[in-house]
Scaffold this active site. Sequence first.
Site, PDB file in Angstrom:
ATOM      1  N   SER A 133       0.843  -1.200   0.000  1.00 21.22           N
ATOM      2  CA  SER A 133       0.000   0.000   0.000  1.00 21.22           C
ATOM      3  C   SER A 133       0.875   1.246   0.000  1.00 21.22           C
ATOM      4  O   SER A 133       2.099   1.166   0.124  1.00 21.22           O
ATOM      5  CB  SER A 133      -0.925   0.013   1.224  1.00 21.22           C
ATOM      6  OG  SER A 133      -0.180   0.290   2.401  1.00 21.22           O
ATOM      7  N   SER A 135       0.931   3.661   2.291  1.00 25.48           N
ATOM      8  CA  SER A 135       0.951   4.319   3.603  1.00 25.48           C
ATOM      9  C   SER A 135       2.328   4.856   3.987  1.00 25.48           C
ATOM     10  O   SER A 135       2.430   5.695   4.873  1.00 25.48           O
ATOM     11  CB  SER A 135       0.460   3.357   4.680  1.00 25.48           C
ATOM     12  OG  SER A 135       1.384   2.306   4.890  1.00 25.48           O
ATOM     13  N   LYS A 190       5.338   0.307   9.373  1.00 28.61           N
ATOM     14  CA  LYS A 190       5.154   1.714   9.731  1.00 28.61           C
ATOM     15  C   LYS A 190       6.453   2.216  10.359  1.00 28.61           C
ATOM     16  O   LYS A 190       7.414   1.487  10.533  1.00 28.61           O
ATOM     17  CB  LYS A 190       4.004   1.900  10.738  1.00 28.61           C
ATOM     18  CG  LYS A 190       2.661   1.325  10.324  1.00 28.61           C
ATOM     19  CD  LYS A 190       2.028   2.052   9.146  1.00 28.61           C
ATOM     20  CE  LYS A 190       0.697   1.408   8.752  1.00 28.61           C
ATOM     21  NZ  LYS A 190       0.154   1.976   7.503  1.00 28.61           N
ATOM     22  N   SER A 294      -2.830   6.753   5.908  1.00 27.95           N
ATOM     23  CA  SER A 294      -2.172   5.662   6.612  1.00 27.95           C
ATOM     24  C   SER A 294      -3.064   5.179   7.745  1.00 27.95           C
ATOM     25  O   SER A 294      -3.429   5.944   8.636  1.00 27.95           O
ATOM     26  CB  SER A 294      -0.819   6.120   7.176  1.00 27.95           C
ATOM     27  OG  SER A 294      -0.244   5.109   7.984  1.00 27.95           O
TER      28      SER A 294
END
Length: 329
Positions: A133, A135, A190, A294
């Site tokens: 993705s 994010s 992350k 995100s």
Amino acid sequence: MTDNNKPMSALTAALYGALIVYLGGWYLDYWYGNFSLLLFILSAVTCAFWLAERFRFRPAREKAARQLEAGDAARRAELARLGIDKVDGDVAEARDKVLQQPWWLDWTAGLFPVIIVVFVMRSFLFEPFKIPSGSMIPTLQIGDLILVNKFHYGIRLPVINKKIIDNHELQRGDVVVFRYPVDPRMDYIKRVVGLPGDEVSYLNAQLKINGQPAPLTSLGEAYDDESIHYMAQFSEQLGPVEHRIQRRPQIAPFNEMQVSRFPQRELCRYSIEGFVCKVPPGHYFMMGDNRDNSLDSRYWGFVPDENVVGKAFFIWMNFGNLGRIGSFH
């Protein structure tokens, strides 16, 4: 095929059939796959076949080959005693066939060294990971294939992910792969923003750690292909790590309705401006670099230490852009 080979051949075919069904269902999203558990099972099964080959099947074939050679030698000696010196037949070809490893051992015991090396490297050293993705844009792009250092934060037992040897502590600014707290079967990536005991606030798009703003330097705007909008980009400093983030040029109000009822949510306060959270012991607060796109700790809570997989540090391939290969912060 001997009578002993038939059940083993059938068992091997059944095992490979189950593997194909499992991988097929995983690929078609009928169920989640656990690659670490799969490698562990494959290592155990192929190890059992390897041990059986080493201590049972190969010695049995070698014994049969010796008996064949001894019988041929006795036959030739008896013919020589009768005055027959020229004997038809070559025992070497028959001996090679007797010693030949059957296919079901080629595909089990023969693969054990390869599988165990992959299992050990992936479990304790490095694991590949694909960015699914946007994010982490602009740091990481969709399609980046990255390497995750599995031992940087300590040695963990595979499958159960239990830490047995400590190494480095997580630091603010590290890019970390972890098991998603909402569904541990999924891996997320992350950036570490808050450490245990930190107070993290994000009010009106300004990140503060323990009341101190994270230093920002504007880098202008850049077009984001995923959102089809121009995004404001910044250089952000978290601890020793300087990295890029992006936001929408206009600050949007925070929507508390998107926040789930995660464990220890009482440690957070939400408002239309954003949130303030106190990170509990043994947990971390994670955010994506694509701040307005995100799904991270703002919405589903804190990441427990036992969910940490490793530190992401290197892009080893992006088939759409080879210039992406290299390390990142």
